[in-house]
Design an enzyme around this catalytic site. Structure first.
Site, mmCIF file in Angstrom:
data_model
loop_
_atom_site.group_PDB
_atom_site.id
_atom_site.type_symbol
_atom_site.label_atom_id
_atom_site.label_comp_id
_atom_site.label_asym_id
_atom_site.label_seq_id
_atom_site.Cartn_x
_atom_site.Cartn_y
_atom_site.Cartn_z
ATOM 1 C CG HIS A 163 -1.719 1.367 1.274
ATOM 2 N ND1 HIS A 163 -2.684 0.787 0.069
ATOM 3 C CD2 HIS A 163 -1.889 2.094 2.632
ATOM 4 C CE1 HIS A 163 -3.430 2.518 0.570
ATOM 5 N NE2 HIS A 163 -3.125 2.962 1.630
ATOM 6 C CG ASP A 180 -3.780 5.185 3.666
ATOM 7 O OD1 ASP A 180 -4.426 5.189 2.539
ATOM 8 O OD2 ASP A 180 -4.358 4.537 4.710
ATOM 9 C CB CYS A 235 -2.390 3.051 -3.020
ATOM 10 S SG CYS A 235 -1.884 1.155 -3.039
#
Length: 247
Positions: A163, A180, A235
């Site tokens: 991630h 994030d 991501c």
């Protein structure tokens, strides 16, 4: 031509993003992302370049390199839909952002003065196997940069090799920031950046750095209006585009 094709391939993979004004990037009341815009359509020539560079072939074939970062056909394939961007593509994009930031600074454009670390920096600093400043002590010296002359330090973070997130050291506004696209917590990563900044100041300036109450930690969430990915593979694109927004 292959480099231009790679940039076009990255553009083709972009989703909706948010366009900043110059004053917004470091506005303390303006979290990353507010104004939605649709990316322009690729030209026929760009479409052809994207199609060519994403064709199957020898995965090990080196297509081009940027500042000694080679990019292979296997790397470029991570720009296809449903794929995760790898370190090589991320760092290729980081190098393009560095060039853009350097050119803007030299031209006197009213943008933040930034330094962008590669994706390997945080891993070397905090996860080899634990926090070790000595692993990255010479990084700024080799880059010939004084972090404390910058407005913003951008740190791509590869969390568990699964991630991508972004850490920021906002020197102008005395903030450690975590972004994030899944809106998760920083998991102690801001504390790592805080410790690093202290160590870097002690090493390069020969004096302790006071990060008192006027320095704050911020983890952006949905309530701040920051972009959120809606799948399990975008991501890297969100992280890269956020870095571009900041630069």
């Amino acid at each position: 031509a292959l480099r231009e094709a790679a940039e076009a391939a990255a553009a083709a993979a972009e989703q909706e993003f948010f366009e900043p004004d110059a004053d917004d990037v470091l506005d303390e009341n303006f979290p990353p992302g507010r104004r939605r815009f649709e990316p322009r359509q690729l030209t026929e020539a760009e479409e052809a370049a994207v199609s060519e560079i994403l064709q199957p072939g020898n995965p090990a074939e080196k297509l081009f390199e940027i500042n000694n970062t080679p990019i292979t056909r296997k790397d470029i394939a991570t720009l296809k839909p449903l794929e995760w961007l790898n370190d090589e593509v991320i760092n290729c994009f980081v190098e393009l952002l560095r060039q853009h930031a350097s050119e803007a600074e030299q031209a006197g454009e009213p943008l933040p003065k930034v330094h962008i670390f590669s994706s390997l920096f945080y891993t070397k600093l905090a996860e080899s196997p634990e926090y070790t400043y000595g692993n990255v002590r010479r990084w700024t010296k080799r880059a010939k940069v004084d972090l404390f002359s910058r407005d913003l330090v951008i740190v791509p973070i590869n969390q568990g090799n699964s991630h991508w997130t972004l850490g920021l050291i906002n020197l102008r506004q005395k903030r450690f920031e975590f972004i994030d696209s899944m809106h998760g917590s920083d998991g102690g990563r801001l504390a790592v950046l805080r410790r690093y900044l202290k160590d870097e100041h002690q090493d390069k300036k020969g004096a302790p750095l006071d990060l008192g109450e006027d320095w704050v930690d911020i983890s952006y969430t949905a309530a701040d209006g920051t972009p959120r990915q809606t799948n399990g593979f975008d991501c890297g694109m969100f992280m890269s585009r956020t870095a571009e927004y900041l630069v």
